[in-house]
Design a protein around this motif. Sequence first.
Motif, mmCIF file in Angstrom:
data_model
loop_
_atom_site.group_PDB
_atom_site.id
_atom_site.type_symbol
_atom_site.label_atom_id
_atom_site.label_comp_id
_atom_site.label_asym_id
_atom_site.label_seq_id
_atom_site.Cartn_x
_atom_site.Cartn_y
_atom_site.Cartn_z
ATOM 1 N N GLY A 1 0.458 -1.446 0.207
ATOM 2 C CA GLY A 1 -0.223 -0.345 -0.120
ATOM 3 C C GLY A 1 0.848 0.980 -0.287
ATOM 4 N N ASP A 2 2.027 1.243 0.248
ATOM 5 C CA ASP A 2 3.081 2.307 0.680
ATOM 6 C C ASP A 2 3.430 2.439 -1.144
ATOM 7 O OD1 ASP A 2 3.195 2.496 3.491
ATOM 8 O OD2 ASP A 2 4.855 1.233 3.437
ATOM 9 N N GLU B 1 15.564 -9.000 -6.722
ATOM 10 C CA GLU B 1 14.652 -8.564 -7.635
ATOM 11 C C GLU B 1 13.522 -7.834 -7.672
ATOM 12 O OE1 GLU B 1 14.427 -11.871 -10.245
ATOM 13 O OE2 GLU B 1 16.694 -12.088 -10.303
ATOM 14 N N VAL B 2 13.444 -6.528 -8.731
ATOM 15 C CA VAL B 2 11.913 -5.649 -8.635
ATOM 16 C C VAL B 2 11.142 -5.952 -9.988
ATOM 17 C CG1 VAL B 2 11.372 -3.043 -9.229
ATOM 18 C CG2 VAL B 2 13.240 -3.564 -7.215
ATOM 19 N N MET B 3 10.385 -5.624 -10.080
ATOM 20 C CA MET B 3 9.692 -6.273 -11.436
ATOM 21 C C MET B 3 9.268 -5.164 -11.185
ATOM 22 S SD MET B 3 8.008 -7.480 -13.401
ATOM 23 C CE MET B 3 6.965 -9.859 -13.625
ATOM 24 N N VAL B 4 9.479 -4.855 -12.588
ATOM 25 C CA VAL B 4 9.567 -3.363 -13.177
ATOM 26 C C VAL B 4 8.518 -3.853 -14.677
ATOM 27 C CG1 VAL B 4 10.441 -1.456 -14.464
ATOM 28 C CG2 VAL B 4 11.793 -2.361 -13.037
ATOM 29 N N GLY C 1 10.278 6.268 -11.861
ATOM 30 C CA GLY C 1 8.561 5.783 -11.126
ATOM 31 C C GLY C 1 8.027 5.825 -10.025
ATOM 32 N N LYS C 2 7.566 5.237 -9.634
ATOM 33 C CA LYS C 2 6.967 4.521 -8.138
ATOM 34 C C LYS C 2 7.078 3.362 -8.040
ATOM 35 C CE LYS C 2 2.200 7.345 -8.984
ATOM 36 N NZ LYS C 2 3.263 8.645 -8.484
ATOM 37 N N ALA C 3 7.557 2.521 -6.873
ATOM 38 C CA ALA C 3 8.024 1.961 -6.322
ATOM 39 C C ALA C 3 7.300 1.569 -4.955
ATOM 40 C CB ALA C 3 9.928 2.711 -5.093
ATOM 41 N N PHE C 4 6.841 0.718 -4.979
ATOM 42 C CA PHE C 4 5.826 -0.161 -3.674
ATOM 43 C C PHE C 4 5.631 -1.124 -3.806
ATOM 44 C CE2 PHE C 4 3.658 -0.234 -8.476
ATOM 45 C CZ PHE C 4 3.073 -1.523 -8.450
ATOM 46 N N VAL C 5 5.076 -2.350 -2.839
ATOM 47 C CA VAL C 5 5.397 -3.465 -2.361
ATOM 48 C C VAL C 5 4.125 -4.312 -2.865
ATOM 49 C CG1 VAL C 5 6.194 -5.627 -1.181
ATOM 50 C CG2 VAL C 5 7.329 -3.039 -0.843
ATOM 51 N N SER D 1 8.169 -4.408 -6.344
ATOM 52 C CA SER D 1 7.153 -3.361 -7.530
ATOM 53 C C SER D 1 7.585 -2.099 -7.735
ATOM 54 C CB SER D 1 5.584 -3.934 -7.194
ATOM 55 O OG SER D 1 5.343 -4.979 -7.767
ATOM 56 N N PHE D 2 7.036 -1.832 -9.457
ATOM 57 C CA PHE D 2 8.270 -0.802 -10.094
ATOM 58 C C PHE D 2 7.305 -0.393 -11.227
ATOM 59 C CE2 PHE D 2 10.595 2.649 -11.553
ATOM 60 C CZ PHE D 2 11.246 3.694 -10.127
#
Length: 163
Positions: A60-61, A91-94, A116-120, A153-154
Amino acid sequence: MKKINLLLLLSSLMMTISCFAQEKKLGEAGDYISVGEEVELVSALSAQRMQEHYDTLKPGDTVNVAFRGNVASVCKSKGCWMKVALEDDREVMVKFKDYAFFVPKDIEDKEVIVEGKAFVTEMSVEDRQHYAEDAGKTPAEVKAITTPELTLSFVADGVKIKN
């Protein structure tokens, strides 16, 4: 009238020189190709600093940020997503804003800068299996995915890919 023409000529010349100087500055930071919106090189965090940001995020952040890292994998179908490596094998899923652009399918191990925007988020089993298929995993590897997973996520507004 001659003074005005001379002033216009000098102004044009100075703007041209300024543009060349800006291009040279980017070249000194490395040669990059851009997709999507323009990305600022100087404000990009390292992969280690980005991991520290993710460690503080809860589902949610969101945080607006730019970071650099190496591409771990990319969608082999269209280039519609990529995974960027952080520290500790994370790893970050972009994905790309509004599905408006894609990245080349052959950029694994290349350095990228994303903004961009990073979030979980929690990724479902079905989504994990779908992305595993896109990444070229074997049917056995895809079938072995049986649980949802908390995902870094991103959503990227723009990407710079180092040549």
